[in-house]
Structure formats: C-alpha cells, structure tokens
Scaffold this active site. Structure first.
Site, PDB file in Angstrom:
ATOM      1  N   GLU A  18      -6.027   8.332 -16.693  1.00  0.00           N
ATOM      2  CA  GLU A  18      -7.459   8.564 -16.934  1.00  0.00           C
ATOM      3  C   GLU A  18      -7.771   9.958 -17.469  1.00  0.00           C
ATOM      4  OE1 GLU A  18      -9.804   7.510 -13.468  1.00  0.00           O
ATOM      5  OE2 GLU A  18      -9.203   5.406 -13.589  1.00  0.00           O
TER       6      GLU A  18
ATOM      7  N   THR B 210      -9.611  12.510  -7.369  1.00  0.00           N
ATOM      8  CA  THR B 210      -9.163  11.966  -8.650  1.00  0.00           C
ATOM      9  C   THR B 210      -9.771  12.748  -9.823  1.00  0.00           C
ATOM     10  OG1 THR B 210     -11.018  10.399  -8.663  1.00  0.00           O
ATOM     11  CG2 THR B 210      -8.922   9.623  -7.733  1.00  0.00           C
TER      12      THR B 210
ATOM     13  N   THR C  77     -19.999  10.951  -2.148  1.00  0.00           N
ATOM     14  CA  THR C  77     -18.929  11.873  -2.542  1.00  0.00           C
ATOM     15  C   THR C  77     -19.085  12.288  -4.007  1.00  0.00           C
ATOM     16  OG1 THR C  77     -17.568   9.905  -2.886  1.00  0.00           O
ATOM     17  CG2 THR C  77     -17.226  11.120  -0.840  1.00  0.00           C
TER      18      THR C  77
ATOM     19  N   ASN D  22     -22.106   6.550  -4.176  1.00  0.00           N
ATOM     20  CA  ASN D  22     -22.888   5.642  -3.334  1.00  0.00           C
ATOM     21  C   ASN D  22     -22.979   6.153  -1.902  1.00  0.00           C
ATOM     22  OD1 ASN D  22     -19.900   4.646  -3.532  1.00  0.00           O
ATOM     23  ND2 ASN D  22     -20.623   3.905  -1.547  1.00  0.00           N
TER      24      ASN D  22
ATOM     25  N   ASP E  53     -23.284   0.093  -4.280  1.00  0.00           N
ATOM     26  CA  ASP E  53     -22.210   0.981  -4.778  1.00  0.00           C
ATOM     27  C   ASP E  53     -22.603   1.586  -6.114  1.00  0.00           C
ATOM     28  OD1 ASP E  53     -19.803   2.343  -5.065  1.00  0.00           O
ATOM     29  OD2 ASP E  53     -18.719   0.600  -5.820  1.00  0.00           O
TER      30      ASP E  53
ATOM     31  N   TRP F 154     -16.616   6.032 -14.776  1.00  0.00           N
ATOM     32  CA  TRP F 154     -16.108   7.388 -15.030  1.00  0.00           C
ATOM     33  C   TRP F 154     -15.695   7.593 -16.476  1.00  0.00           C
ATOM     34  CZ3 TRP F 154     -11.492   7.754 -17.303  1.00  0.00           C
ATOM     35  CH2 TRP F 154     -10.696   6.604 -17.262  1.00  0.00           C
TER      36      TRP F 154
ATOM     37  N   HIS G 107      -4.689  -5.741  -4.319  1.00  0.00           N
ATOM     38  CA  HIS G 107      -3.939  -6.909  -4.785  1.00  0.00           C
ATOM     39  C   HIS G 107      -4.816  -7.931  -5.470  1.00  0.00           C
ATOM     40  CE1 HIS G 107      -0.099  -5.673  -3.182  1.00  0.00           C
ATOM     41  NE2 HIS G 107      -0.722  -5.281  -2.095  1.00  0.00           N
TER      42      HIS G 107
HETATM   43 CA    CA Z   1     -18.425   4.144  -5.170  1.00  0.00          CA
END
Ligand code: CA
Length: 756
Positions: free
Chosen positions: A135, A231, A305, A325, A370, A461, A682
């Site tokens: 990314e 990240t 966050t 969120n 979210d 993002w 998964h």
């Molecule tokens: Ca989120």
C-alpha cells in the site's frame, strides 16, 4: 481464524484477465442497479430497508470494512519544512507521503504528458521479499527512492538504476496479525534531514540513517499489551514526527502523537475520544466530547483511531487529521442512550507545536456503520462564492464529498460522490449534518440494514489526488454495500475477537448462487473526477470491481491509477480518456508517484494485491480481478524497455472436503462464530480471496484433532495464526469446523453442477 500466512497462497481457482480497457463513461450515465436508483440530486433513502438481507441476497460486501526551486537537494539533509513547502513548485523530488504538506498528490512535472504517455515503458523493477498487500507510496530524495513493504520493511533504491542500496526489517512478530483487520500493510516512510522514519505494524516508531538504513533511535508508541497496530505513514511537521495508530475494532482509544524527529522524545499526544471521567480529562476538548457519550464507553475504548490522513497548512499552522469509526460499530452497545460520540468519524484541527485542539467537524455523528473519516485530506485554495478560499477536500467512507473552510472547519458544501447512498438522504445545507435514514439504525430497529456504501467505504485509504490545473479531484471509489446486523443482546467483548458487536451469522454471504450473483453484480469500483466547486462528477471510468489503486495527477494533463484487475493506466486529466495501459500481473492498490533525474521523468508504483478486500470479502474478493500477489516496485519512463518475467500460472483446485456429518444447528452456530472470529482474514462465508488460506481447501478440517491443534493449539502462530483458546471453546471450534465443511460441500456441489 485469522491466519495470515506469509507463505504464498497462489492456489486460486481461475485466473481472470480483463483485456478490454474500461471506456470513459459520462458521469453516472450508467449504473447497473436499476432497482435502487437515487432521486435526482439526493441519495436514495429507504429503498432497501424493507427487503431482507437474504431476499436481496447481498452478503458481506466488504468487511471493513503521503529542494528547493533551484534544483536537487544535495542530500536528505535539505529536506525540511521549507523544502516541502517549496516542493509545491518543484517536481524533481517527492519529499512526503502526499508529496507536499497539503497532500494534493499533484506533480508539476510535464515531460510525460498527454501527447507522449503512449511511449511509457518499464525503466526498472524490483521484486519484493514479501507477498502480502502493498500500500506504500515511495518517497524520492536526491536520486534515492525509499519505500516500505508489507510487514513494515524499508528499502532504499537508486531511483535511476533500481540498484538496492539498503534494506531494513523491523522483524515484526507475525502473530501481531491477529490485531489487524486489513492485512500486514504499511503505507510508507517519512524523510527528514539525514533520517528515514517508519512506523511498524507492532506500534514502534523507528528512525533510520538515510545513508545506511541503520537504526538511529526507536520508540514504542503504543502499550504493547493493547491491540493497537500501525499501518499509516508518519508525516514530519516542524521537526516533529506525527503518527497515529489503528485498532478501533479491537477495543482501542484513538490518539495522535508527536515525537522529536532528532531524538524520538514524545512531545505531545492528543486523544480523540474521552477516557474514564473519574480519572479526569486531559483537556477541555475531552471534557466537551464526554458530553456526547453515554454509558461506560471507555470500557470498550471508543475507537476513533487516527490510522491514515494527516495534512498540514503552514499559513494557518494547523494539522488536520481524520478519525476512524467509533468502536464498537454497534452504537447501542457502545453508547447506550445516544449521543454524537465525538470526535469519532471527524476531521480535527490541532496545533503542531502543542497538539492543542482548534476545531473539529464530525462527518458521521453517532456512527454505526464503520464510516471512518481517515481518508486523505487535501488542502487547496478554491473559488468559493467568488472568493479564493483555503479549503479541505474530503471523500470519506460515508459517500459524501465535503468541502470545509480550512481555518474554521465550517461546512461549505457536501454531496454524494457515488451514485447510491442509502444510509442518509443528504446533508443539511448549513451544518453539513447528515439526514439519517431511520432504517439505517439497525441496532435500534432490531432489523438488519443493507447500506450502500458499506464498511469498505465509498472511498478508503487509497489516496486521491487534486489537480490545480483542472480543478478536479481524482477519487478511487467503491460501490459496494454491507448488511449491518446487531449482535444478540448480552454481547460481550472477547480478547481475540473482532469486536464490532455485530451478528456474524447474519452478515455472511448466503450459499445461494443467485444471491451471490446479485452481490457480485452490485459491487464495483470506479475512478471519479470530481469537481469540488460544482460538487458533481466531471467524468467517470468504471473498473471491474472495488479496491483499485490510489491516484496521481500531473501537469502533463495526466492521471495515473493501477487497478485491482492488474493493470496500470494513464488517463487524460481533463476528459478521462484512457491514453495508456500496461499489465502488471497482480492487483495494484497503492498510489503512484513521480520524480525527475537528469531531466528524465519517472513514474513509480508499488504493485501487490492484498488488503481488506482480498482477505475478508469472500466470494467477492476476486470480483476485482487479481487473485494473486506478486509484490514489486515498478518504475516507468518514456522509452523504457525493461520486461517483467512471465507470471507463474495459477492452479485451479477442485474442492474435496470431508462429508457433512454435524447437525445443521451446529453448523449454523459455527457460522455465527466464523463471522465473528474468522471471516476477517479467511473471507466471508469461508471463501478466501487468494492471500490467506482458503479453509474450504484446508486439510486441517478433516479431523477435529487437527483443527483444534490450529485453532486452539496455535501451531501456525509463526505464520500469524495464534491460538484462540481464550475465546473459543473446544465445542465451538468443532461448530466452526462443521460450518466450514458445510460451506465447502455447498460450493463443491456448485462446482460439480457447473462442470456438467
Ligand atoms: Ca474502521
């Protein structure tokens, strides 16, 4: 089970190639969901809430759903605030994540332009030593290219020749993956004076010597016993390294911090949501925010966050960042009794010297979908009511494009930038507050609600870009919904859980082929050129599916974007006409960047499919195209003649599960547990996208003992699959195994029917 193995999983059924270039499409001329057309100028509200999830057949659409003018600096020592500010006019280097503090991702370089881009070819490439989602946006200073890869590793290359200068591996313990929603990704470094900075997945901030890659200093920015991960790319503002973290789905309280770039000493920290009032508030902003929460929210962290967007304006001396969120998603669990839950889903402005709060604008009050507001924040000057005004441009997950006054945070305008928005009917023209569709409050109504956009967001993002020449914003957009359903009453957080307080069983994709086809048809992606003054699309290019790459705009009248389908493209910035395309063998999610050496312009992009869309969306994961990861740094120039080696073939593996023996009720209970613990890595309904093991194919489901060794015993901890023994009982593990076996048999029946 959140196994996120670093070993290659290329055994994917059926390679998809999409040789036909997407044609430019008039703004919103054609979208394929006739049954859910929006009213003109307004979001379509209440269209879908009357239908059940099962009836519409929409499953888990998506889980979660960053020199002066006289020439090149002589070394990284000249990268300072003045250099980054001047970089506005200097395209030679790319000094910061979003190129400049205003994060426009617009380069003044025009050697590569709309008349010669057709002759763009590969100058050099570098294979990377990880095969997870890539990314990062590379940074280029004085002929050196610095890039991060998955697992927060850093590499420095000679930007002209591709020679590797040094590499650094922070050796992130692979079991950290258990704390992540969205793959072991990293979005890039920051460079300042003689150092290169990286924030690691396990929460460390590391300063490296730019010449050698040796560690100069490092700090732990999060409590190691917590569930925070990092990240995002650090930004350097006034000699401070600014960094946040991720983790709102894992019981976390959001914050953003500043560290001295020379010494690593922490200078300030600003929390984004209030903590336990009995312990006192850190500042007046927290005291004010606490009035918008109910219950004992601090026990569940609160979320919000700061996991991506950080911009800066030197005239106003303000840092702007976006918050994620509120956590958990389910508002009735998080803040029973209501409230806006500040400062979640907001843009917040603070002072770089002190971290002092200045203003905020909340995009999604009382978020329960979210709807992170963490997407890239662009600072620009636009004509607003005939006057040049410094504004913030923002296209968050919730589907509305916001223009805010950068000085005050005042709402100037906002419209939906994707054709369908179902959770709100529009924004109040004065306050910008959304008019929420009452049916969207699934936790209050007790009825599931399919929202478009969903948790993957109308834009996430993947960075957008803004061209001052065209006045357009180039948004990598998603069109995909998500079925929201509240967890049953009495829900309690679990140590290793994906703690959203949702019902994992109800949010899963049903096995019915028609339902799957409907969900696949309804999930797509596009490149939207958005006019922020007129608040409407100028042009739009449709892609195969969601989760395509970030964008780069240049003075050469070009927009560059890679796609999830495995192509790297250039479009005319003014018209959207596709001018160049090249296959890259794997999906691209990162944003391209550009730089110049010896008068020659280069365009670089990181390729490597992965991230949340691959790992969590199940049967939808390969809709976008690539189902394999070949991680590479690709660098192009006019007349480049380098060639990639032939890609390895994809193997199609027929399903061969053990027979169903467990009673249906056991498998159904296992389905709910799978949704809560396993699907985030998964894949929804046990269909994995290609990066992580597809459990339907796993030999570990053949016996209860072997399955328990993995799920409870943690035998694959070295690959990221830790023990879930704290959360999952042996009986529950057996229910989950029963569910996977049931799903594998359902899909085997479909395979056999299709083969006839
Ligand atoms: Ca989120």
């Amino acid at each position: 089970m959140r196994t996120c193995s670093s070993s290659s999983i290329i055994e994917c059924a059926g390679e998809r190639r999409f040789g036909v270039a997407p044609k430019p499409v008039a703004p919103y001329a054609r979208h394929r969901r006739e049954s859910v057309k929006p009213k003109s100028g307004q979001a379509a509200a209440g269209v879908e809430h009357t239908m059940s999830i099962r009836k519409l057949g929409l499953g888990l659409f998506a889980v979660l759903a960053l020199a002066g003018c006289q020439g090149r600096p002589s070394s990284t020592k000249s990268v300072d605030d003045a250099a980054i500010t001047r970089a506005d006019k200097d395209g030679v280097n790319w000094l910061s994540y979003g190129r400049t503090h205003d994060e426009q991702r617009f380069s003044p370089l025009d050697k590569v332009n709309d008349t010669n881009v057709g002759r763009l070819g590969l100058a050099w490439y570098a294979d990377l030593d990880t095969n997870r989602g890539q990314e990062a946006t590379p940074i280029e200073v004085d002929g050196k290219l610095y890039v991060t890869t998955a697992w927060s590793m850093v590499k420095a290359f000679d930007a002209k020749t591709g020679a590797l200068l040094w590499s650094y591996d922070p050796q992130v313990p692979r079991e950290v993956l258990i704390k992540t929603c969205c793959d072991a990704v990293n979005r890039g470094v920051a460079v300042w004076h003689d150092k290169v900075y990286v924030a690691t997945l396990d929460g460390r901030l590391v300063a490296l010597d730019a010449a050698t890659g040796k560690v100069a200093w490092w700090k732990t920015t999060v409590d190691p016993s917590s569930k925070y991960v990092i990240t995002g790319a650090p930004r350097i503002i006034k000699g401070k390294v600014i960094i946040g973290s991720a983790g709102a789905e894992y019981i976390a309280r959001g914050f953003i911090s500043a560290y001295d770039a020379d010494t690593g000493k922490q200078i300030w920290r600003f929390y984004t949501v209030p903590g336990d009032p009995s312990k006192g508030f850190e500042n007046k902003a927290m005291e004010a925010a606490a009035k918008t929460w109910k219950g004992e929210w601090w026990k569940l962290g609160g979320g919000a966050t700061v996991w991506d967007a950080i911009s800066y304006d030197s005239d106003l001396d303000l840092i702007f960042f976006g918050t994620g969120n509120a956590g958990p998603w389910n508002k009735s669990v998080r803040s029973p009794g209501g409230g806006d839950n500040l400062y979640a889903s907001s843009i917040v402005a603070i002072r770089p010297d002190t971290g002092e709060y200045v203003w905020h604008f909340q995009e999604t009050p009382g978020d329960r979908w979210d709807f992170d507001a963490t997407q890239q924040i662009v600072v620009a000057t636009l004509p607003i009511d005939g006057r040049p005004t410094k504004v913030l441009l923002h296209a968050p997950k919730n589907g509305f494009f916001y223009v805010l006054d950068a000085k005050t945070g005042r709402f100037l305008s906002g419209k939906p930038f994707t054709p369908i928005v179902t959770w709100a009917t529009g924004l109040d023209p004065v306050t910008g507050r959304p008019n929420v569709n009452p049916a969207a409050n699934y936790d209050e109504t007790g009825k599931p609600f399919i929202s478009v956009p969903g948790a993957v967001g109308a834009h996430s993002w993947q960075p957008m870009s803004f061209s001052p020449k065209t006045g357009l914003v180039y948004i990598p957009a998603n069109e995909a919904g998500f079925p929201y359903a509240a967890a049953p009453k009495g829900w309690q957080p679990k140590p290793e859980g994906f703690n959203t307080a949702m019902d994992g069983g109800l949010t899963a994709m049903p096995a019915d082929p028609k339902a799957r086809a409907a969900a696949l048809a309804a999930s797509t992606g596009s490149l939207i050129a958005w006019d922020p003054v007129k608040q409407k699309a100028a042009w739009r290019v449709m892609h195969v599916g969601p989760s395509n790459g970030g964008t780069l705009a240049t003075a050469g009248n070009l927009v560059f974007q890679g796609t999830a389908a495995g192509d790297f493209n250039a479009y005319a910035a003014d018209s959207g006409k596709q001018l160049w395309t090249i296959p890259v063998q794997t999906g691209v999610i990162a944003a391209p960047m550009t730089y110049s050496i010896d008068g020659e312009q280069y365009v670089a992009v990181l390729a490597g499919w992965g991230g949340v869309w691959d790992i969590a969306t199940g049967v939808l994961a390969d809709k976008s195209g690539s189902t394999r990861n070949i991680s590479r740094l690709l660098v192009y120039k006019i007349g480049g003649v380098a060639k990639l080696p032939a890609p390895p073939p994809l193997k199609a593996m027929p399903l061969d599960p053990p027979p169903v023996t467990a009673p249906p009720a056991v498998a159904a209970a296992g389905g709910e547990l799978f949704g809560r613990y396993c699907a985030v890595c998964h894949g929804d309904a046990a269909v994995a996208g290609g990066l992580n093991p597809d459990l339907r194919h796993s030999g570990m489901i053949n016996t209860a003992d072997n399955f328990k060794k993995v799920v409870l015993g943690g035998v694959f901890k070295g690959q990221g699959m830790v023990s879930f023994a704290n959360d999952i009982s042996p009986a529950d593990a057996e229910s989950i195994r029963a569910y996977i076996i049931k799903r594998a048999n359902e899909d085997k029946a479909l395979e056999m029917a299709a083969a006839k």
